[in-house]
Design a protein around this motif. Structure first.
Motif, PDB file in Angstrom:
ATOM      1  N   ALA A  30       0.825  -1.213   0.000  1.00  0.00           N
ATOM      2  CA  ALA A  30       0.000   0.000   0.000  1.00  0.00           C
ATOM      3  C   ALA A  30       0.858   1.262   0.000  1.00  0.00           C
ATOM      4  O   ALA A  30       0.494   2.271  -0.612  1.00  0.00           O
ATOM      5  N   LYS A  31       2.006   1.218   0.676  1.00  0.00           N
ATOM      6  CA  LYS A  31       2.879   2.395   0.747  1.00  0.00           C
ATOM      7  C   LYS A  31       3.454   2.771  -0.617  1.00  0.00           C
ATOM      8  O   LYS A  31       3.859   3.922  -0.826  1.00  0.00           O
ATOM      9  N   LEU A  32       3.477   1.830  -1.546  1.00  0.00           N
ATOM     10  CA  LEU A  32       4.067   2.081  -2.863  1.00  0.00           C
ATOM     11  C   LEU A  32       3.182   2.939  -3.758  1.00  0.00           C
ATOM     12  O   LEU A  32       3.589   3.330  -4.843  1.00  0.00           O
ATOM     13  N   ARG A  33       1.971   3.251  -3.324  1.00  0.00           N
ATOM     14  CA  ARG A  33       1.115   4.147  -4.106  1.00  0.00           C
ATOM     15  C   ARG A  33       1.519   5.608  -3.925  1.00  0.00           C
ATOM     16  O   ARG A  33       0.909   6.500  -4.525  1.00  0.00           O
ATOM     17  N   THR A  61      -7.437   1.644  -3.046  1.00  0.00           N
ATOM     18  CA  THR A  61      -6.319   2.488  -2.627  1.00  0.00           C
ATOM     19  C   THR A  61      -5.080   1.679  -2.263  1.00  0.00           C
ATOM     20  O   THR A  61      -3.969   2.001  -2.689  1.00  0.00           O
ATOM     21  N   ASP A  62      -5.270   0.608  -1.480  1.00  0.00           N
ATOM     22  CA  ASP A  62      -4.125  -0.151  -0.965  1.00  0.00           C
ATOM     23  C   ASP A  62      -3.529  -1.125  -1.970  1.00  0.00           C
ATOM     24  O   ASP A  62      -2.323  -1.369  -1.964  1.00  0.00           O
ATOM     25  N   ALA A  68      -1.705  -0.165 -10.596  1.00  0.00           N
ATOM     26  CA  ALA A  68      -1.859   0.731 -11.741  1.00  0.00           C
ATOM     27  C   ALA A  68      -0.630   1.621 -11.912  1.00  0.00           C
ATOM     28  O   ALA A  68      -0.196   1.888 -13.043  1.00  0.00           O
ATOM     29  N   LYS A  69      -0.077   2.085 -10.801  1.00  0.00           N
ATOM     30  CA  LYS A  69       1.132   2.917 -10.863  1.00  0.00           C
ATOM     31  C   LYS A  69       2.289   2.129 -11.475  1.00  0.00           C
ATOM     32  O   LYS A  69       3.018   2.636 -12.344  1.00  0.00           O
ATOM     33  N   LEU A  70       2.455   0.881 -11.040  1.00  0.00           N
ATOM     34  CA  LEU A  70       3.522   0.029 -11.570  1.00  0.00           C
ATOM     35  C   LEU A  70       3.322  -0.220 -13.059  1.00  0.00           C
ATOM     36  O   LEU A  70       4.267  -0.089 -13.857  1.00  0.00           O
ATOM     37  N   VAL A  71       2.096  -0.573 -13.454  1.00  0.00           N
ATOM     38  CA  VAL A  71       1.810  -0.830 -14.863  1.00  0.00           C
ATOM     39  C   VAL A  71       2.062   0.422 -15.689  1.00  0.00           C
ATOM     40  O   VAL A  71       2.578   0.342 -16.812  1.00  0.00           O
ATOM     41  N   ASN A  72       1.738   1.581 -15.153  1.00  0.00           N
ATOM     42  CA  ASN A  72       1.990   2.821 -15.865  1.00  0.00           C
ATOM     43  C   ASN A  72       3.471   2.984 -16.181  1.00  0.00           C
ATOM     44  O   ASN A  72       3.848   3.405 -17.280  1.00  0.00           O
ATOM     45  N   TYR A  73       4.340   2.635 -15.225  1.00  0.00           N
ATOM     46  CA  TYR A  73       5.787   2.691 -15.483  1.00  0.00           C
ATOM     47  C   TYR A  73       6.180   1.731 -16.608  1.00  0.00           C
ATOM     48  O   TYR A  73       6.984   2.067 -17.482  1.00  0.00           O
ATOM     49  N   TYR A  74       5.600   0.521 -16.571  1.00  0.00           N
ATOM     50  CA  TYR A  74       5.899  -0.467 -17.610  1.00  0.00           C
ATOM     51  C   TYR A  74       5.435   0.028 -18.986  1.00  0.00           C
ATOM     52  O   TYR A  74       6.134  -0.152 -19.991  1.00  0.00           O
TER      53      TYR A  74
END
Length: 326
Positions: A30-33, A61-62, A68-74
């Protein structure tokens, strides 16, 4: 006198047992968001929830915001690589969509996860067009399954038109316009003739289904045998203990038994005539003789092929996340 060769046994010491994954607790994940502040409305949460799985704002949220944030980087990295390759060959290629596969057992909640992920990804400015296609549409029609004698194996890899599914994903990956996918109805338990999902050069395509991580069998001659999983840019496996999924399957069956099965046009209308005890027995029979067999034989073995594993507890709440190391 012949001497047999010694059998060499080798086992890694416990300290050297290596895993291709980095595992996170729910709180750690969760902290990675950090830095991402998207919320879904109550109406969105209701619309995205499954038949027995209610998506909460906390789960979004968690769990799903960091995904989604990780996939956005990919996606951004893939876009940059594709652009660099295009410049290298000095020609303009069609846009190459980023393809995500979401796999897991029947009743584990993969459709709900795919819907939530799509809803979040579509809100990022650099990939506003996100399509979602269930692979159920690529099942052989019931008439064909009956002809092949595999109606009892519906959902197994052999019950899908794998060639058509592969062609669909390959066409989307190649940037072709208006690629069509067939549509499956859980109400009629069959393909809907004439119904199509049209995918028209999206930024991201999410394909969700039981067998999207299935590998091709390696041929002895060494030639390439393409398979859907070869065309995925990122993959997610929704995981839970089989005993827990069994409970969800029965709960879902009973919900349908009290609602959709009551319609005389429903494929499973005959089950509406059962008592509740008989309905539970029927659900357990279907789970244990078909879906559990498929899970153990075909679906679960593909879990470790996923980039990301979301492991759920008894309440559908994701408890741990495993991310494949680069």
């Amino acid at each position: 006198m012949s001497m047999s060769s010694p059998v060499l046994e080798f086992e890694l010491p416990q300290a050297l047992q290596l895993s291709p994954y980095r595992t996170f607790s729910r709180d750690e994940w969760a902290k990675l968001r950090d830095g991402v502040h998207l919320t879904l409305s109550e109406a969105d949460l209701v619309r995205l929830s499954g038949l027995i799985e209610k998506i909460s704002q906390e789960e979004v949220t968690d769990i799903y915001l960091p995904v989604a944030k990780l996939v956005n980087y990919y996606v951004r990295a893939a876009q940059l690589l594709h652009g660099a390759t295009t410049r290298f060959f000095n020609h303009g290629d069609a846009k190459m969509p980023f393809i995500i596969g979401v796999a897991g057992s029947v009743a584990v909640g993969k459709s709900t996860s795919a819907r939530v992920l799509r809803e979040l990804l579509v809100r990022w400015p650099n990939h506003p067009r996100v399509d979602l296609v269930p692979t159920d549409g690529f099942l052989w029609p019931n008439a064909e399954l009956e002809r092949r004698g595999i109606m009892h194996k519906k959902g197994f890899p052999e019950s899908f038109d794998q060639a058509r599914l592969l062609q669909f994903v390959a066409d989307v990956k190649a940037g072709k316009a208006r690629v069509e996918a067939p549509v499956y109805s859980h109400f009629s338990y069959d393909i809907l003739p004439g119904e199509k999902i049209v995918v028209d050069r999206p930024d991201i395509l999410i394909i969700e289904g039981l067998n999207v991580l299935q590998p091709a069998k390696l041929p002895k001659h060494g030639d390439a045998v393409p398979f859907v999983s070869d065309l995925l840019d990122f993959s997610i496996y929704i995981d839970a203990e089989p005993a827990v999924i069994e409970k969800w399957y029965v709960t879902r069956f009973l919900r349908l038994y009290r609602t959709a099965f009551r319609d005389k046009d429903a494929y499973f209308y005959r089950y509406s005539k059962l008592t509740q005890e008989q309905a539970i027995a029927q659900a357990l029979k279907l789970w244990r003789t078909i879906n559990l067999v498929n899970l153990k034989k075909n679906i679960l073995p593909t879990r470790k092929r996923a980039n990301l594993i979301l492991s759920k507890g008894d309440s559908h709440r994701v408890e741990t996340v495993a991310l494949r190391k680069l």
